[in-house]
Write a protein that holds these residues in place. Structure first.
Motif, PDB file in Angstrom:
ATOM      1  N   ILE A 127      34.884   4.265 -33.354  1.00  0.00           N
ATOM      2  CA  ILE A 127      35.089   3.804 -31.976  1.00  0.00           C
ATOM      3  C   ILE A 127      36.034   4.757 -31.241  1.00  0.00           C
ATOM      4  N   LEU A 128      37.117   5.111 -31.885  1.00  0.00           N
ATOM      5  CA  LEU A 128      38.098   6.011 -31.257  1.00  0.00           C
ATOM      6  C   LEU A 128      37.521   7.403 -31.041  1.00  0.00           C
ATOM      7  N   ALA A 129      36.683   7.854 -31.963  1.00  0.00           N
ATOM      8  CA  ALA A 129      36.054   9.166 -31.805  1.00  0.00           C
ATOM      9  C   ALA A 129      35.161   9.180 -30.563  1.00  0.00           C
ATOM     10  N   TYR A 130      34.456   8.086 -30.331  1.00  0.00           N
ATOM     11  CA  TYR A 130      33.603   7.991 -29.145  1.00  0.00           C
ATOM     12  C   TYR A 130      34.454   7.997 -27.880  1.00  0.00           C
ATOM     13  N   LYS A 131      35.558   7.277 -27.932  1.00  0.00           N
ATOM     14  CA  LYS A 131      36.472   7.219 -26.786  1.00  0.00           C
ATOM     15  C   LYS A 131      37.004   8.613 -26.449  1.00  0.00           C
ATOM     16  N   GLU A 132      37.378   9.364 -27.467  1.00  0.00           N
ATOM     17  CA  GLU A 132      37.913  10.709 -27.257  1.00  0.00           C
ATOM     18  C   GLU A 132      36.856  11.647 -26.680  1.00  0.00           C
ATOM     19  N   PRO A 141      37.593  12.552 -21.461  1.00  0.00           N
ATOM     20  CA  PRO A 141      37.855  13.724 -20.616  1.00  0.00           C
ATOM     21  C   PRO A 141      37.001  13.779 -19.346  1.00  0.00           C
ATOM     22  N   TYR A 142      35.905  13.047 -19.311  1.00  0.00           N
ATOM     23  CA  TYR A 142      35.030  13.044 -18.142  1.00  0.00           C
ATOM     24  C   TYR A 142      35.392  11.932 -17.157  1.00  0.00           C
ATOM     25  N   GLY A 143      36.400  11.145 -17.493  1.00  0.00           N
ATOM     26  CA  GLY A 143      36.877  10.107 -16.589  1.00  0.00           C
ATOM     27  C   GLY A 143      36.091   8.813 -16.623  1.00  0.00           C
ATOM     28  N   PHE A 144      35.209   8.654 -17.608  1.00  0.00           N
ATOM     29  CA  PHE A 144      34.420   7.436 -17.714  1.00  0.00           C
ATOM     30  C   PHE A 144      35.141   6.382 -18.547  1.00  0.00           C
ATOM     31  N   HIS A 145      34.940   5.110 -18.180  1.00  0.00           N
ATOM     32  CA  HIS A 145      35.436   4.024 -19.027  1.00  0.00           C
ATOM     33  C   HIS A 145      34.350   3.606 -20.014  1.00  0.00           C
ATOM     34  N   LEU A 146      34.745   2.802 -21.011  1.00  0.00           N
ATOM     35  CA  LEU A 146      33.830   2.300 -22.044  1.00  0.00           C
ATOM     36  C   LEU A 146      33.781   0.773 -22.009  1.00  0.00           C
ATOM     37  N   GLU A 147      33.737   0.210 -20.816  1.00  0.00           N
ATOM     38  CA  GLU A 147      33.871  -1.236 -20.656  1.00  0.00           C
ATOM     39  C   GLU A 147      32.606  -2.020 -20.992  1.00  0.00           C
ATOM     40  N   VAL A 148      31.450  -1.338 -21.059  1.00  0.00           N
ATOM     41  CA  VAL A 148      30.191  -2.031 -21.367  1.00  0.00           C
ATOM     42  C   VAL A 148      29.588  -1.446 -22.636  1.00  0.00           C
ATOM     43  N   VAL A 149      29.396  -2.290 -23.633  1.00  0.00           N
ATOM     44  CA  VAL A 149      28.799  -1.891 -24.911  1.00  0.00           C
ATOM     45  C   VAL A 149      27.402  -2.493 -25.006  1.00  0.00           C
ATOM     46  N   GLU A 157      37.001  -7.512 -31.856  1.00  0.00           N
ATOM     47  CA  GLU A 157      38.449  -7.252 -31.795  1.00  0.00           C
ATOM     48  C   GLU A 157      38.747  -5.759 -31.650  1.00  0.00           C
ATOM     49  N   ARG A 158      37.983  -4.935 -32.343  1.00  0.00           N
ATOM     50  CA  ARG A 158      38.212  -3.486 -32.266  1.00  0.00           C
ATOM     51  C   ARG A 158      37.761  -2.914 -30.932  1.00  0.00           C
ATOM     52  N   LEU A 159      36.651  -3.415 -30.411  1.00  0.00           N
ATOM     53  CA  LEU A 159      36.172  -2.923 -29.119  1.00  0.00           C
ATOM     54  C   LEU A 159      37.152  -3.244 -27.993  1.00  0.00           C
ATOM     55  N   ALA A 160      37.831  -4.370 -28.113  1.00  0.00           N
ATOM     56  CA  ALA A 160      38.831  -4.722 -27.104  1.00  0.00           C
ATOM     57  C   ALA A 160      39.951  -3.688 -27.042  1.00  0.00           C
ATOM     58  N   LYS A 161      40.224  -3.039 -28.141  1.00  0.00           N
ATOM     59  CA  LYS A 161      41.314  -2.050 -28.196  1.00  0.00           C
ATOM     60  C   LYS A 161      40.999  -0.786 -27.389  1.00  0.00           C
ATOM     61  N   VAL A 162      39.708  -0.551 -27.087  1.00  0.00           N
ATOM     62  CA  VAL A 162      39.362   0.612 -26.262  1.00  0.00           C
ATOM     63  C   VAL A 162      38.907   0.179 -24.866  1.00  0.00           C
ATOM     64  N   LEU A 194      39.240 -14.676 -26.472  1.00  0.00           N
ATOM     65  CA  LEU A 194      40.585 -14.273 -26.874  1.00  0.00           C
ATOM     66  C   LEU A 194      40.816 -12.781 -26.631  1.00  0.00           C
ATOM     67  N   ASN A 195      39.736 -12.005 -26.729  1.00  0.00           N
ATOM     68  CA  ASN A 195      39.843 -10.557 -26.577  1.00  0.00           C
ATOM     69  C   ASN A 195      39.388 -10.052 -25.207  1.00  0.00           C
ATOM     70  N   GLY A 196      39.089 -10.970 -24.296  1.00  0.00           N
ATOM     71  CA  GLY A 196      38.741 -10.587 -22.934  1.00  0.00           C
ATOM     72  C   GLY A 196      37.406  -9.878 -22.807  1.00  0.00           C
ATOM     73  N   ILE A 197      36.461 -10.218 -23.685  1.00  0.00           N
ATOM     74  CA  ILE A 197      35.136  -9.579 -23.669  1.00  0.00           C
ATOM     75  C   ILE A 197      34.071 -10.641 -23.411  1.00  0.00           C
ATOM     76  N   LYS A 198      33.232 -10.409 -22.407  1.00  0.00           N
ATOM     77  CA  LYS A 198      32.145 -11.337 -22.102  1.00  0.00           C
ATOM     78  C   LYS A 198      30.894 -10.956 -22.877  1.00  0.00           C
ATOM     79  N   MET A 199      30.292 -11.951 -23.517  1.00  0.00           N
ATOM     80  CA  MET A 199      29.037 -11.758 -24.235  1.00  0.00           C
ATOM     81  C   MET A 199      27.890 -11.985 -23.248  1.00  0.00           C
TER      82      MET A 199
END
Length: 357
Positions: free
Chosen positions: A47-52, A56-64, A92-97, A198-203
């Motif tokens: 997950i963190l590797a994808y975030k990295e 750099p392109y300024g995109f968020h990862l808010e939708v999986v 839980e891990r996706l909420a961290k990014v 609890l993790n602020g993610i909508k299904m």
């Protein structure tokens, strides 16, 4: 509305992040870890590797799209609890990014069905096509072989590792009814939604594509009535819908704009695309321009605007144009055109609202 763009990852997509950056108004990448099988717990390192890669392109990862649901959960097998626990840890891990929405589906065996991935349209472009009579007469193994003729890219929902056991999976569904599938979905949501909240993610469940039974498999997300039932299964704002105009419009009795107006507060994510539906039940994907298909894209966008929609939207599938060699439905050019068409409608509505037109 927040515009996002689906990207399959480095080495798995012909479109680059740099190219996506050139499309006006795109602020986020719709993503997934496509190398992982359904039911796997997503490693934090991946997950963190994808975030990295994307940051750099300024995109968020808010939708999986998607954290796929393991078949054992859909079948209601005793082993489902293991896969549900994996799903919880992934949330839980996706909420961290910074993830805010997870798009998923509850379709048995196949995530989507088409009979031709590159059917030629009148203008010489190609698009994905569904021929009803062919599906009605086809052995599902034939369909698997056809879809996997394009081995350069992973085809979500059609992973060879999963489908090599197709016969046994079909046997497992032989006694599963639509009511069974509803019960299994409820069991899943009752455990998942509290963790998501609890993790602020909508299904956000994606409708069946197409929205009717094929090969005798049960289908439950097919129209407004099924959306109403879904939202009542676990009546919580974190239990929502990915409203896909293309999937649902394959049934002529589905009015997508009316669904937007009824369910707007439970639609955290929307796929907006056009299809041309034929009287015999066939359909082909077209440009987003409303008159090119049978989906009233203008009224759909208007319905979102009327409701002050602040959720995420992506143009969904596009045609293959200008000689582009790409993943079926997921090239750069036609999706970029689709985005600008949607922005044009939205901007016109904004100006009209302000009285400046």
């Amino acid at each position: 509305m927040k515009m996002v763009f689906r990207w399959y990852g480095e080495g798995n997509d012909t479109v680059t992040l740099e190219q996506i950056k050139h499309i006006p108004g795109v602020e986020g990448i719709v993503w997934a870890l496509h190398h992982l099988p359904a039911g796997a717990e997503w490693p934090m390192a991946d997950i963190l590797a994808y975030k990295e890669l994307v940051e750099p392109y300024g995109f968020h990862l808010e939708v999986v799209e998607s954290v796929n649901v393991h078949e054992d959960i859909k079948l209601g097998l005793p082993s489902r609890d293991l896969y549900i626990e994996n799903y919880k840890r992934t949330i839980e891990r996706l909420a961290k990014v910074g993830a805010k929405v997870i798009c998923y589906n509850f379709m048995p065996v196949f995530d989507w069905v088409r009979t031709d991935l590159f059917k030629e349209l009148e203008d010489g472009s190609t698009a994905m096509f569904y021929e009803k009579l062919k599906v009605d007469a086809m052995n599902p193994l034939e369909l698997v072989a056809k879809i996997n003729e394009n081995p350069e890219f992973t085809m979500p929902g059609w992973e060879p590792e999963r489908l090599k056991h197709l016969s046994s999976v079909f046997d497992a569904y032989r006694e599963v009814t639509e009511e069974d599938l509803w019960n299994n979905l409820q069991y899943f949501l009752e455990q998942i939604i509290p963790v998501a909240e609890l993790n602020g993610i909508k299904m956000a469940i994606h409708p069946d594509d197409p929205p009717w039974s094929i090969f005798g498999l049960p289908k439950i997300m097919t129209g407004a009535d099924s959306i109403r039932r879904l939202l009542k299964l676990v009546d919580n704002p974190y239990n929502g819908v990915t409203l896909c105009s293309g999937s649902l419009s394959a049934r002529p009795d589905n009015n997508i704009a009316a669904m937007v107006r009824e369910f707007a507060d439970r639609i955290p994510f929307a796929h907006i695309r056009n299809i041309r539906l034929y009287e015999n039940g066939d359909f082909i994907e077209t440009s987003h321009k409303a008159s090119d298909g049978t989906v009233d894209i203008c009224d759909i966008v208007k319905a979102y605007h009327e409701n002050g929609f602040t959720g995420y939207v992506r143009p969904d599938h596009g045609r293959h144009i200008w000689g582009e060699q790409c993943r079926p439905g997921y090239g750069l050019y036609d999706r970029a055109l689709g985005i600008m068409y949607l922005w044009g409608i939205w901007d016109s509505l904004e100006r009209s609202k302000r009285g400046t037109m």
